[in-house]
Structure formats: C-alpha cells, structure tokens
Design a protein around this motif. Structure first.
Motif, PDB file in Angstrom:
ATOM      1  N   GLU A   1       0.825  -1.197   0.000  1.00 37.51           N
ATOM      2  CA  GLU A   1       0.000   0.000   0.000  1.00 37.51           C
ATOM      3  C   GLU A   1       0.865   1.256   0.000  1.00 37.51           C
ATOM      4  OE1 GLU A   1      -2.746  -0.057   3.191  1.00 37.51           O
ATOM      5  OE2 GLU A   1      -3.693  -1.946   2.599  1.00 37.51           O
ATOM      6  N   LYS A   2       0.428   2.230  -0.756  1.00 36.89           N
ATOM      7  CA  LYS A   2       1.168   3.488  -0.843  1.00 36.89           C
ATOM      8  C   LYS A   2       1.066   4.256   0.463  1.00 36.89           C
ATOM      9  CE  LYS A   2       1.734   7.637  -3.664  1.00 36.89           C
ATOM     10  NZ  LYS A   2       1.245   8.425  -4.829  1.00 36.89           N
ATOM     11  N   GLY A   3       2.171   4.907   0.820  1.00 34.00           N
ATOM     12  CA  GLY A   3       2.180   5.746   2.006  1.00 34.00           C
ATOM     13  C   GLY A   3       2.610   5.043   3.266  1.00 34.00           C
ATOM     14  N   VAL A   4       2.783   3.711   3.226  1.00 37.95           N
ATOM     15  CA  VAL A   4       3.252   2.990   4.406  1.00 37.95           C
ATOM     16  C   VAL A   4       4.722   3.299   4.614  1.00 37.95           C
ATOM     17  CG1 VAL A   4       3.630   0.708   5.415  1.00 37.95           C
ATOM     18  CG2 VAL A   4       1.564   1.162   4.094  1.00 37.95           C
ATOM     19  N   ASP A   5       5.088   3.645   5.843  1.00 41.43           N
ATOM     20  CA  ASP A   5       6.470   4.008   6.130  1.00 41.43           C
ATOM     21  C   ASP A   5       6.956   3.222   7.336  1.00 41.43           C
ATOM     22  OD1 ASP A   5       8.871   5.199   5.797  1.00 41.43           O
ATOM     23  OD2 ASP A   5       8.240   7.204   6.456  1.00 41.43           O
ATOM     24  N   GLY A   6       8.275   3.206   7.534  1.00 40.28           N
ATOM     25  CA  GLY A   6       8.854   2.511   8.673  1.00 40.28           C
ATOM     26  C   GLY A   6       9.206   1.090   8.330  1.00 40.28           C
ATOM     27  N   GLY A   7       9.110   0.168   9.329  1.00 39.00           N
ATOM     28  CA  GLY A   7       9.538  -1.212   9.127  1.00 39.00           C
ATOM     29  C   GLY A   7       8.475  -2.048   8.439  1.00 39.00           C
ATOM     30  N   VAL A   8       8.884  -3.226   7.996  1.00 40.92           N
ATOM     31  CA  VAL A   8       7.944  -4.153   7.373  1.00 40.92           C
ATOM     32  C   VAL A   8       7.150  -4.852   8.471  1.00 40.92           C
ATOM     33  CG1 VAL A   8       9.519  -4.505   5.450  1.00 40.92           C
ATOM     34  CG2 VAL A   8       9.556  -6.099   7.358  1.00 40.92           C
ATOM     35  N   SER A   9       6.072  -5.531   8.080  1.00 42.27           N
ATOM     36  CA  SER A   9       5.201  -6.168   9.067  1.00 42.27           C
ATOM     37  C   SER A   9       5.898  -7.375   9.699  1.00 42.27           C
ATOM     38  CB  SER A   9       3.898  -6.606   8.400  1.00 42.27           C
ATOM     39  OG  SER A   9       4.161  -7.578   7.409  1.00 42.27           O
ATOM     40  N   PRO A  10       5.569  -7.693  10.972  1.00 41.80           N
ATOM     41  CA  PRO A  10       6.206  -8.830  11.651  1.00 41.80           C
ATOM     42  C   PRO A  10       5.992 -10.162  10.940  1.00 41.80           C
ATOM     43  CG  PRO A  10       5.105  -7.418  13.247  1.00 41.80           C
ATOM     44  CD  PRO A  10       4.721  -6.913  11.898  1.00 41.80           C
ATOM     45  N   ASP A  11       4.830 -10.358  10.299  1.00 39.27           N
ATOM     46  CA  ASP A  11       4.547 -11.616   9.611  1.00 39.27           C
ATOM     47  C   ASP A  11       5.567 -11.909   8.508  1.00 39.27           C
ATOM     48  OD1 ASP A  11       2.401 -11.972  11.229  1.00 39.27           O
ATOM     49  OD2 ASP A  11       0.898 -11.386   9.741  1.00 39.27           O
ATOM     50  N   THR A  12       6.154 -10.860   7.950  1.00 40.57           N
ATOM     51  CA  THR A  12       7.157 -11.052   6.898  1.00 40.57           C
ATOM     52  C   THR A  12       8.299 -11.919   7.400  1.00 40.57           C
ATOM     53  OG1 THR A  12       6.631  -8.867   5.988  1.00 40.57           O
ATOM     54  CG2 THR A  12       8.707  -9.860   5.300  1.00 40.57           C
ATOM     55  N   TYR A  13       8.729 -11.696   8.635  1.00 45.35           N
ATOM     56  CA  TYR A  13       9.881 -12.423   9.172  1.00 45.35           C
ATOM     57  C   TYR A  13       9.552 -13.877   9.499  1.00 45.35           C
ATOM     58  CZ  TYR A  13      11.740  -7.709   9.542  1.00 45.35           C
ATOM     59  OH  TYR A  13      12.154  -6.439   9.250  1.00 45.35           O
ATOM     60  N   ILE A  14       8.281 -14.182   9.747  1.00 47.88           N
ATOM     61  CA  ILE A  14       7.898 -15.579   9.975  1.00 47.88           C
ATOM     62  C   ILE A  14       8.169 -16.408   8.728  1.00 47.88           C
ATOM     63  CG2 ILE A  14       5.946 -17.126  10.412  1.00 47.88           C
ATOM     64  CD1 ILE A  14       4.733 -15.004  12.186  1.00 47.88           C
ATOM     65  N   ALA A  15       7.845 -15.843   7.562  1.00 48.74           N
ATOM     66  CA  ALA A  15       8.118 -16.538   6.300  1.00 48.74           C
ATOM     67  C   ALA A  15       9.614 -16.793   6.143  1.00 48.74           C
ATOM     68  CB  ALA A  15       7.583 -15.715   5.131  1.00 48.74           C
ATOM     69  N   PHE A  16      10.439 -15.812   6.530  1.00 53.28           N
ATOM     70  CA  PHE A  16      11.889 -15.995   6.436  1.00 53.28           C
ATOM     71  C   PHE A  16      12.370 -17.122   7.352  1.00 53.28           C
ATOM     72  CE2 PHE A  16      12.080 -11.358   5.089  1.00 53.28           C
ATOM     73  CZ  PHE A  16      12.380 -11.664   3.775  1.00 53.28           C
ATOM     74  N   VAL A  17      11.831 -17.169   8.559  1.00 49.21           N
ATOM     75  CA  VAL A  17      12.243 -18.210   9.513  1.00 49.21           C
ATOM     76  C   VAL A  17      11.909 -19.599   8.968  1.00 49.21           C
ATOM     77  CG1 VAL A  17      11.851 -19.173  11.804  1.00 49.21           C
ATOM     78  CG2 VAL A  17      12.079 -16.713  11.529  1.00 49.21           C
ATOM     79  N   ILE A  18      10.741 -19.747   8.364  1.00 47.80           N
ATOM     80  CA  ILE A  18      10.336 -21.043   7.813  1.00 47.80           C
ATOM     81  C   ILE A  18      11.305 -21.489   6.720  1.00 47.80           C
ATOM     82  CG2 ILE A  18       8.553 -22.226   6.472  1.00 47.80           C
ATOM     83  CD1 ILE A  18       6.493 -20.480   7.948  1.00 47.80           C
ATOM     84  N   ILE A  19      11.638 -20.579   5.819  1.00 43.44           N
ATOM     85  CA  ILE A  19      12.556 -20.923   4.721  1.00 43.44           C
ATOM     86  C   ILE A  19      13.941 -21.235   5.265  1.00 43.44           C
ATOM     87  CG2 ILE A  19      13.675 -20.067   2.627  1.00 43.44           C
ATOM     88  CD1 ILE A  19      11.150 -18.394   2.120  1.00 43.44           C
ATOM     89  N   GLU A  20      14.428 -20.445   6.230  1.00 41.80           N
ATOM     90  CA  GLU A  20      15.759 -20.699   6.805  1.00 41.80           C
ATOM     91  C   GLU A  20      15.834 -22.069   7.477  1.00 41.80           C
ATOM     92  OE1 GLU A  20      17.308 -16.166   7.877  1.00 41.80           O
ATOM     93  OE2 GLU A  20      15.908 -17.180   9.223  1.00 41.80           O
TER      94      GLU A  20
END
Length: 497
Positions: A203-222
């Motif tokens: 979404e346009k206008g979102v600033d700052g860090g990415v959502s916490p759920d994003t990192y869950i996907a990374f943990v699963i792949i790692e």
C-alpha cells in the motif's frame, strides 16, 4: 608425492572410500560398470550436479534469506542503524570464526567432514529471522544484536565448508556454470524476500519497518536448510558428470595441517587476492543503507523482487565464458577479470553521481510511482549482478590453482575470512554514516581500484590446467603401469611366476 602414492595404494587395494563397488582407477570411473552395479537413486544422489543443487538450496535458505532481509533496506526496520550494528557483529564473528576454522580447518573438516560442518551451520540459520521478528513484534533489540553473535559463529563453519565444496564438486570443463548455479541460488533470496515483502507491504504511504509476519516466512525458509544439509554425501563418494572422482588427500596430523594452513595464508594466491576478497562483499552494507534512507517500504520490496533477474543472465553468461574450451584457462581468467572490473567501474561511477545529487537535494523516501525512481534504482539493480559476478569469478579462479579438495577448503576458508572482515567493516562504517552513503560508495570504489593490480598479477600466473587434474592423470598412468606389471608377472594359467 606421498599423497599421490597413498591414493594410488588405496585405489589398487580396492579401498571402499575410492571404489565403492565400482570398477575404477584413482581418478576415472568405469561408467558402464558403475551404471550396472549401482542403483539409479544412488547414482543420482552421488552425482556432482545433484550435490551442487543440494548445496545451492542451502545457500538459498541460509545466506540468501539473510541477504533478502538486508535487501529490505536496514533489515526492513524503521531505521537502518540497529540492523547495521547486528549485521556488523554477525560478520565480525563470522570473520573470527572463519579465522579459527581456517587455522584449524584441516583437522575439523577431516574429523567431522564437509557434510556435518554444513549441518552445524544450517542449524544456526533461523536465528537471524527470529531475531528480526522479535524486534519488529516486541521491540527487543538486544536479541537482534545477540543473534548476530550466535549466527556469526555458527554460520562460519557452514561458509568454510561451502567454499571448499563449490570449488571442488564441478567437473573441470563446467566450473563456470556450476558456480553460476550456486551464485544465482544464493542471490535468488532477494527475489523471494521482495515478493514476500511486497505482498504484505504494497500500500502506498506505508512508512517505517515491514510487518512482523514477513519475518515468519523468512524463519520457515531458513529452517529448510537443515534437511538438505543432511543429504550431502562425502567427497570421496561423488561421481562427476565427466566420470571423474574428486581428488582427496590422506588425513594429516594436526601439526602437519597447521603447517599447510600457514603456507596457505602466506601463499601468492591468498596474498594477491586479499584486497579483492575484502572488496567483494563490501558493497552490501552501503546499498542496504541506501535503500533504507531513500526508498519507501514498498519501493524497497519491489527493488528486492526485480534485482535478481539480471543476475541470472549475467552469472550464467560469465559461466559460459569461463568454460570456453577453445581458450586456455589463463586466457579465460584474463577475459573474466576484464569483464567483471569494467562492469563494476560503470556501476560505481553511476552510484557516486546519484549520491552527490542526493547530498545536494534530499529526495526523501522515493516511491515506485515517482519520476526519480528508475534512475535512483538502476544502480542498485546492476550492482546486484556485478557483485555476484565478482564473487563467482573469484571462486572459479581459486579453484584453478588447487591440487585437491583439502586445498580448496583451506583456500576457501582464507578467502571467506577476509571477505567477512570486509562485510563487518562495511556495516560497521555504515552505522556511522547512515545518512550519507557517499562515503561507502567511495571507499568501495577505492578498494576495487586497489585490488585490480594484484589480481592482474595473480591472473597472469593462472596455470593452463588445474593442478588437481594433472595429479589425477599422473595417478592414472601409475596405476596402469602397476596393472601392466601385475599381468606380465603371471603365467598364462593365472598363477604367479
């Protein structure tokens, strides 16, 4: 010479670590007998390409996911400083760990083997993703910094084993393409990371860090790296696509191994390639800061998503050049160096020009709908190809000098140690220059300039053939002579004279 005699003696005696129920000589495999006596599943598993793919999957799940998080710009956090501190610690400890493994590399690899070194490293991969999740969800930065220390030590073991494997597995005529497969897999993490991030932060206008759920996907792949590490087979069981075995030497005593390592660290190969190793990953810290400083969250995600596509074309293109049979190995090394240097020079000149403009007029957070986005993004797009090209080329060059698998491990450990020091310095430097990546661009460009002359000297001494292949042929000739003498010393009835 002692190692060659030992290998010949093992092959002659039918030692299982060389023959494995296959009628072969020291280096070559009788493929007809191999296909007739070994099950298909085992032949596929022991194939050098299969092993390289298993290694590439681990590189995708581990280092590639770490790069994907970095590629979000400051690890996807609202500010880049904490992420840069965490990453600097990771690579500082990776450098220390690599140094330790380098000086004790022979005993460690010979005792536990490449497979178990990879397993130990793969177990540490999910720690980084979980730390970013906890920081994004709960704000506990202490775990993020601590994870850099833990994963840095664990990953050092994996990196050293990986370096030796990628330079050893490929057949002589296909090293460029095998390394392209590995380097592309390692960099495809940016694509997956960008896709995950873009789907959750579009979404346009979102600033700052990415959502916490994003990192869950990374943990699963790692976490998926571990089962693939368990599928790695020992070097002595691998059969390359050209029907050759990997040359390995006998296990050395700790004292002898230390002498070999000291010799490696002071060798022409390591000394002349040291600045290149320091420079080869130095760019990553500055570009992570550049993305976090000047791009919106969704623009960072799009940048991470599209950047790896040209990397695939570039790396396999360089691989075909390095594997050209019509040219000598030295000539291919010279052409490869020229190609890599020219492309990097172009990217860094462009990057410095863009950053000078930004210093005069801060563009704020650039979105993909802004007119400035293409010119600001394209230098990042191209450096995601020229950087991997530089790394792939260097490992190809290092493997051109090796006499056996153990020497590849020692050379790879030395290179990885210096490489990690460069990354630690880069991220550490960017914690102090968060709002001005120009310093990082200029330092990186300067390191490239300083590395070129020693590399030219090294490349011009590249052997026309890989020493390991020459050793293998000498072993084959000696075995044939032994077999001939054995036959000539028997009567027609098969009894000894």
């Amino acid at each position: 010479m002692t190692d060659s005699k030992t290998a010949m003696s093992k092959a002659y005696d039918g030692s299982p670590e060389l023959t494995d129920n296959v009628a072969d000589i020291a280096h070559g495999v009788n493929m007809e007998v191999y296909r007739a006596t070994v099950p298909l599943w085992k032949r596929v598993w022991q194939h050098s390409l299969t092993q390289m793919m298993l290694l590439s999957v681990q590189a995708f799940c581990g280092p590639a996911m770490a790069d994907a998080i970095t590629g979000l710009g400051g690890g996807g956090l609202a500010t880049a400083k904490v992420s840069n501190i965490c990453t600097a610690i990771t690579y500082a400890l990776l450098a220390i760990g690599s140094s330790s493994v380098c000086f004790m590399g022979g005993p460690i690899v010979n005792k536990i083997g490449v497979k178990w070194a990879l397993v130990l490293g793969a177990m540490s991969f999910p720690i980084e993703g979980s730390a970013y999740y906890c920081n994004s969800k709960f704000g506990n930065q202490w775990y993020l910094i601590l994870s850099g220390a833990i994963s840095g030590i664990g990953t050092a073991c994996w990196y050293v084993a990986e370096a030796g494997a990628i330079m050893t597995l490929a057949p002589s005529a296909s090293r460029g393409k095998y390394l392209a497969l590995w380097i592309v897999s390692r960099n495809l993490g940016q694509l997956v990371g960008g896709a995950i991030n873009l789907s959750k932060n579009h979404e346009k206008g979102v600033d700052g860090g990415v959502s916490p759920d994003t990192y869950i996907a990374f943990v699963i792949i790692e976490s998926l790296a571990l089962p693939f590490a368990l599928l790695i087979t020992p070097f002595e069981k691998v059969v390359r696509s050209d029907g050759t075995r990997i040359i390995t030497s006998e296990t050395l005593s700790t004292k002898m191994e230390m002498k070999r390592i000291l010799k490696t660290m002071t060798s022409k190969l390591v000394v002349f390639s040291a600045l290149w190793a320091l420079w080869s990953f130095f760019y990553s810290g500055t570009w992570s800061t550049y993305l976090a400083t000047y791009f919106s969250v969704r623009a960072r995600a799009l940048s991470s998503l599209v950047s790896p596509f040209f990397c695939i074309v570039g790396c396999f293109g360089l691989g075909f050049i390095l594997d050209m049979k019509s040219l000598s190995q030295r000539r291919r090394a010279q052409i490869g160096l020229f190609t890599v240097v020219i492309l990097n020079v172009g990217v860094y000149i462009w990057s410095i020009i863009m950053q000078v403009k930004f210093n005069h007029h801060n563009p704020g957070h650039i979105d993909w709908q802004d007119a400035l986005y293409p010119s600001a993004f394209l230098p990042y797009f191209f450096v995601q190809t020229t950087g991997p090209l530089s790394q792939s080329y260097m490992y190809w060059l290092l493997s051109s000098f090796a006499t056996d698998a153990q020497e590849n491990v020692r050379n790879g450990a030395a290179f990885r140690c210096i490489e990690a020091i460069g990354q630690a310095i880069s991220y550490g430097m960017n914690t102090q220059t968060t709002n001005n990546p120009l310093v990082g661009f200029c330092v990186t460009f300067g390191l490239l300039g300083a590395a070129v002359y020693p590399m030219i000297m090294l490349v011009n001494t590249t052997p026309d053939r890989i020493p390991a292949d020459v050793v293998a042929e000498e072993q084959d000739a000696a075995l044939e002579k032994i077999e001939h003498l054995k036959v000539s010393n028997q009567t027609p009835f098969g009894a000894p004279v």
